[in-house]
Design a protein around this motif. Structure first.
Motif, PDB file in Angstrom:
ATOM      1  N   THR A  13      14.396   5.611  48.179  1.00 42.91           N
ATOM      2  CA  THR A  13      13.178   4.823  47.987  1.00 42.91           C
ATOM      3  C   THR A  13      12.270   5.092  49.182  1.00 42.91           C
ATOM      4  O   THR A  13      12.717   5.643  50.183  1.00 42.91           O
ATOM      5  N   ALA A  14      10.998   4.721  49.086  1.00 40.27           N
ATOM      6  CA  ALA A  14      10.063   4.989  50.181  1.00 40.27           C
ATOM      7  C   ALA A  14      10.473   4.226  51.441  1.00 40.27           C
ATOM      8  O   ALA A  14      10.892   3.067  51.365  1.00 40.27           O
ATOM      9  N   ARG A  15      10.308   4.872  52.596  1.00 39.36           N
ATOM     10  CA  ARG A  15      10.512   4.224  53.889  1.00 39.36           C
ATOM     11  C   ARG A  15       9.586   3.009  53.975  1.00 39.36           C
ATOM     12  O   ARG A  15       8.477   3.052  53.440  1.00 39.36           O
TER      13      ARG A  15
ATOM     14  N   ILE B 223       5.220  -2.914  53.748  1.00 39.84           N
ATOM     15  CA  ILE B 223       4.372  -1.712  53.885  1.00 39.84           C
ATOM     16  C   ILE B 223       5.266  -0.505  53.630  1.00 39.84           C
ATOM     17  O   ILE B 223       6.379  -0.432  54.156  1.00 39.84           O
ATOM     18  N   GLU B 224       4.786   0.406  52.795  1.00 44.66           N
ATOM     19  CA  GLU B 224       5.623   1.523  52.372  1.00 44.66           C
ATOM     20  C   GLU B 224       4.957   2.854  52.591  1.00 44.66           C
ATOM     21  O   GLU B 224       3.733   2.969  52.524  1.00 44.66           O
ATOM     22  N   GLN B 225       5.789   3.854  52.755  1.00 44.19           N
ATOM     23  CA  GLN B 225       5.315   5.241  52.759  1.00 44.19           C
ATOM     24  C   GLN B 225       4.810   5.581  51.351  1.00 44.19           C
ATOM     25  O   GLN B 225       5.422   5.184  50.359  1.00 44.19           O
ATOM     26  N   PHE B 226       3.704   6.289  51.273  1.00 46.33           N
ATOM     27  CA  PHE B 226       3.153   6.699  49.980  1.00 46.33           C
ATOM     28  C   PHE B 226       3.973   7.868  49.437  1.00 46.33           C
ATOM     29  O   PHE B 226       4.201   8.859  50.125  1.00 46.33           O
ATOM     30  N   LEU B 227       4.415   7.739  48.196  1.00 48.61           N
ATOM     31  CA  LEU B 227       5.199   8.805  47.552  1.00 48.61           C
ATOM     32  C   LEU B 227       4.300   9.572  46.595  1.00 48.61           C
ATOM     33  O   LEU B 227       3.474   8.983  45.916  1.00 48.61           O
ATOM     34  N   THR B 228       4.493  10.874  46.521  1.00 50.11           N
ATOM     35  CA  THR B 228       3.717  11.640  45.540  1.00 50.11           C
ATOM     36  C   THR B 228       4.655  12.209  44.482  1.00 50.11           C
ATOM     37  O   THR B 228       5.801  12.548  44.765  1.00 50.11           O
TER      38      THR B 228
ATOM     39  N   GLU C 284       5.155  12.366  39.820  1.00 49.09           N
ATOM     40  CA  GLU C 284       4.791  11.723  38.560  1.00 49.09           C
ATOM     41  C   GLU C 284       5.660  10.476  38.395  1.00 49.09           C
ATOM     42  O   GLU C 284       6.840  10.481  38.715  1.00 49.09           O
ATOM     43  N   GLU C 285       5.057   9.411  37.865  1.00 49.78           N
ATOM     44  CA  GLU C 285       5.809   8.168  37.670  1.00 49.78           C
ATOM     45  C   GLU C 285       6.389   8.117  36.273  1.00 49.78           C
ATOM     46  O   GLU C 285       5.738   8.521  35.301  1.00 49.78           O
ATOM     47  N   ALA C 286       7.581   7.593  36.153  1.00 47.45           N
ATOM     48  CA  ALA C 286       8.180   7.389  34.833  1.00 47.45           C
ATOM     49  C   ALA C 286       9.114   6.193  34.909  1.00 47.45           C
ATOM     50  O   ALA C 286       9.590   5.834  35.989  1.00 47.45           O
TER      51      ALA C 286
ATOM     52  N   ILE D  97      10.562   3.113  42.890  1.00 44.21           N
ATOM     53  CA  ILE D  97       9.325   2.429  43.301  1.00 44.21           C
ATOM     54  C   ILE D  97       9.532   0.926  43.200  1.00 44.21           C
ATOM     55  O   ILE D  97       9.189   0.164  44.096  1.00 44.21           O
ATOM     56  N   GLU D  98      10.083   0.503  42.082  1.00 44.91           N
ATOM     57  CA  GLU D  98      10.292  -0.940  41.903  1.00 44.91           C
ATOM     58  C   GLU D  98      11.284  -1.170  40.780  1.00 44.91           C
ATOM     59  O   GLU D  98      11.503  -0.306  39.934  1.00 44.91           O
ATOM     60  N   TYR D  99      11.870  -2.363  40.802  1.00 49.55           N
ATOM     61  CA  TYR D  99      12.679  -2.816  39.675  1.00 49.55           C
ATOM     62  C   TYR D  99      11.963  -3.959  38.969  1.00 49.55           C
ATOM     63  O   TYR D  99      11.296  -4.778  39.608  1.00 49.55           O
TER      64      TYR D  99
HETATM   65  P1  AMP Z   1       4.789  -1.700  41.792  1.00 48.81           P
HETATM   66  O1  AMP Z   1       4.241  -3.038  41.417  1.00 48.81           O
HETATM   67  O2  AMP Z   1       5.733  -1.718  42.952  1.00 48.81           O
HETATM   68  O3  AMP Z   1       5.264  -0.909  40.610  1.00 48.81           O
HETATM   69  O4  AMP Z   1       3.521  -0.836  42.223  1.00 48.81           O
HETATM   70  C1  AMP Z   1       2.434  -0.677  41.373  1.00 48.81           C
HETATM   71  C2  AMP Z   1       1.996   0.751  41.382  1.00 48.81           C
HETATM   72  O5  AMP Z   1       1.649   1.163  42.705  1.00 48.81           O
HETATM   73  C3  AMP Z   1       3.094   1.718  40.967  1.00 48.81           C
HETATM   74  O6  AMP Z   1       3.192   1.847  39.596  1.00 48.81           O
HETATM   75  C4  AMP Z   1       2.650   2.990  41.653  1.00 48.81           C
HETATM   76  O7  AMP Z   1       1.647   3.639  40.875  1.00 48.81           O
HETATM   77  C5  AMP Z   1       2.029   2.513  42.914  1.00 48.81           C
HETATM   78  N1  AMP Z   1       3.012   2.586  44.002  1.00 48.81           N
HETATM   79  C6  AMP Z   1       3.882   1.633  44.380  1.00 48.81           C
HETATM   80  N2  AMP Z   1       4.633   2.038  45.419  1.00 48.81           N
HETATM   81  C7  AMP Z   1       4.228   3.292  45.715  1.00 48.81           C
HETATM   82  C8  AMP Z   1       4.599   4.253  46.698  1.00 48.81           C
HETATM   83  N3  AMP Z   1       5.533   3.983  47.621  1.00 48.81           N
HETATM   84  N4  AMP Z   1       3.967   5.439  46.702  1.00 48.81           N
HETATM   85  C9  AMP Z   1       2.995   5.704  45.798  1.00 48.81           C
HETATM   86  N5  AMP Z   1       2.592   4.842  44.861  1.00 48.81           N
HETATM   87  C10 AMP Z   1       3.189   3.655  44.803  1.00 48.81           C
END
Ligand code: AMP
Ligand code: GLY
Length: 425
Positions: free
Chosen positions: A117-119, A183-188, A190-192, A281-283
């Motif tokens: 997961t992101a730092r 606060i999180e590191q930005f991940l690049t 595609e989301e699924a 990214i999230e549950y």
């Molecule tokens: P979440 O509510 O945590 O799903 O975040 C909402 C949206 O923010 C996600 O669907 C992603 O598009 C974006 N996002 C959340 N965390 C990150 C991350 N660490 N890096 C890049 N995009 C993120």
């Protein structure tokens, strides 16, 4: 068996449609439901925050299974109250629902279980958060810790913008959800989305999906709860799904169990497919809305059997979910103004919209006398199947075009990324 479904959106209409098809479903109740759900269930006014009233209703109506649709009653511990009374319930306990209810809970679980997961940095004051910003590079990902109706995430392009957003968060922009910020590191990548059912021990995948969060075509404009979705998400190849199971889902379920807060229900993982593999990214502790609508369109198995097996800890004893090989795609028709203040009360005509391949799920509708009218932001989920994403998209928009809803709008490009891939490879 008599079943009680809690919720009132498009997700719950898709669930009621599928639950009612089961030979094991004698009588389906829904609280509060909506006019679409009323085609499958008897709707009752029950306040899900009044646990005693829900228990009383279950007793009086010999309810054998309660299905909790949205996250709020889960985070509020309704599943615990019902289970304490011996009522089988689909949905996680209050402790387990922290996977959705608290970003920092999930990040710390990822640390303990070694889940990619992101730092991140967890901050409980504005001073701390401004200091922590120094450890990150733009864009900055800022998340209010608690439930914020999908609106608690800010992606700030500059340090000034991040500082401003953090001030607002600690100032109560998201209510108590913002008293703690991650606060999180930005991940690049595609989301699924990846969905799994679990009873706390056994885990079975129940499909993949991708959604469109922005209100405008080409993924522009403000974030929404979701303007459309499709399933499957072919970017989540079998190899990536296996990896997500092994590296993310299985360690989560195992750690929750080992730490005395077993998770049962559906686990919805938002994944970023990065160069280093899938990262969490999230549950969410419930089905996605509108992702559920496309999953239910493709689900061939008996949903009652699956949900009951989750609730009773027997998931390992039954066949895993079977999904059709085709695509399903859903287009959200929203009321003008959404995601701001929607114009409600607009008349809706659905004659001729449904077919063998298309189904209209109600999200924010109500009856005004004999007329169906809009009652919320996201109003209808026009959902269709097809052999490919291209065909599902064509069928869905044919159904959209048959809907008469002058006060509504939708995006015309749902599924476009997948359609482009099918066209151009
Ligand atoms: P979440 O509510 O945590 O799903 O975040 C909402 C949206 O923010 C996600 O669907 C992603 O598009 C974006 N996002 C959340 N965390 C990150 C991350 N660490 N890096 C890049 N995009 C993120
Ligand atoms: N569609 C996103 C969600 O249900 O959280």
């Amino acid at each position: 068996m008599n079943i009680l479904l809690l919720g009132s959106g498009g997700r719950e209409h898709a669930l009621s449609w599928k639950l009612a098809q089961s030979p094991d479903c004698d009588k389906l109740w829904a609280a509060p439901g909506n006019p679409g759900i009323a085609q499958d269930a008897e709707c009752v006014a029950l306040d899900a925050t009044d646990h005693a009233a829900v228990i009383e209703f279950c007793r009086a109506n010999a309810i054998g299974l309660v299905v909790i649709g949205p996250e709020a009653p889960l985070v509020d511990g309704l599943a615990d109250s019902l289970r304490a009374e011996g009522i089988d319930t689909f949905g996680p306990s209050k402790q387990a629902a922290q996977l959705e209810g608290s970003k920092s809970f999930t990040k710390e679980l990822c640390d303990r279980a070694g889940i990619p997961t992101a730092r991140y940095r967890r901050c409980t004051s504005l001073e701390q958060a401004w200091g922590a910003l120094k450890r990150f590079d733009p864009p900055f990902v800022l998340k209010a810790d608690g439930l914020a109706a999908g609106k608690g995430v800010v992606i700030a392009e500059s340090r000034e913008e991040a500082q401003h957003a953090l001030s607002e968060m600690f100032d109560g922009r998201f209510g108590s959800a913002g008293s703690e910020v991650v606060i999180e590191q930005f991940l690049t990548g595609e989301e699924a989305s990846f969905f799994a059912l679990t009873d706390g021990v056994s885990i079975v995948p129940i499909g993949t999906a991708q959604d469109h969060k922005r209100v405008g075509e080409g993924d522009t404009g403000p974030n929404t709860g979701g303007m459309g979705a499709y399933s499957p998400a072919p970017v989540l190849t079998q190899a990536l799904q296996d990896r997500a199971m092994r590296e993310i889902i299985e360690p989560t379920v195992r750690t929750m169990r080992e730490e005395g807060m077993p998770y049962s229900g559906v686990l919805y993982a938002g994944l970023m497919l990065t160069g280093d593999g899938p990262q969490l990214i999230e549950y969410n502790a419930r089905f996605g809305d509108p992702e559920c609508q496309v999953l239910m369109m493709r689900l061939e198995s008996d949903l009652v059997e699956l949900m009951q097996a989750c609730a009773q800890g027997r998931l390992g004893e039954i066949a895993p979910p079977r999904l059709s090989d085709d695509f399903a795609l859903t287009v959200v028709m929203a009321a003008q103004g959404y995601p701001g203040t929607p114009k409600t009360g607009g008349a809706i005509g659905l004659d001729g919209a449904e077919s063998n391949s298309a189904k209209v799920f109600h999200a924010g509708t109500k009856m005004a006398g004999d007329t169906l009218v809009s009652s919320g932001g996201r109003v209808l989920n026009v959902t269709a199947r097809g052999a490919s994403a291209t065909e599902a998209q064509r069928n869905a928009y044919a159904a959209v075009d048959a809907v008469d809803f002058p006060d509504g709008f939708c995006r015309r490009d749902i599924g476009q990324r997948e359609v482009r891939r099918e066209t151009h490879g």
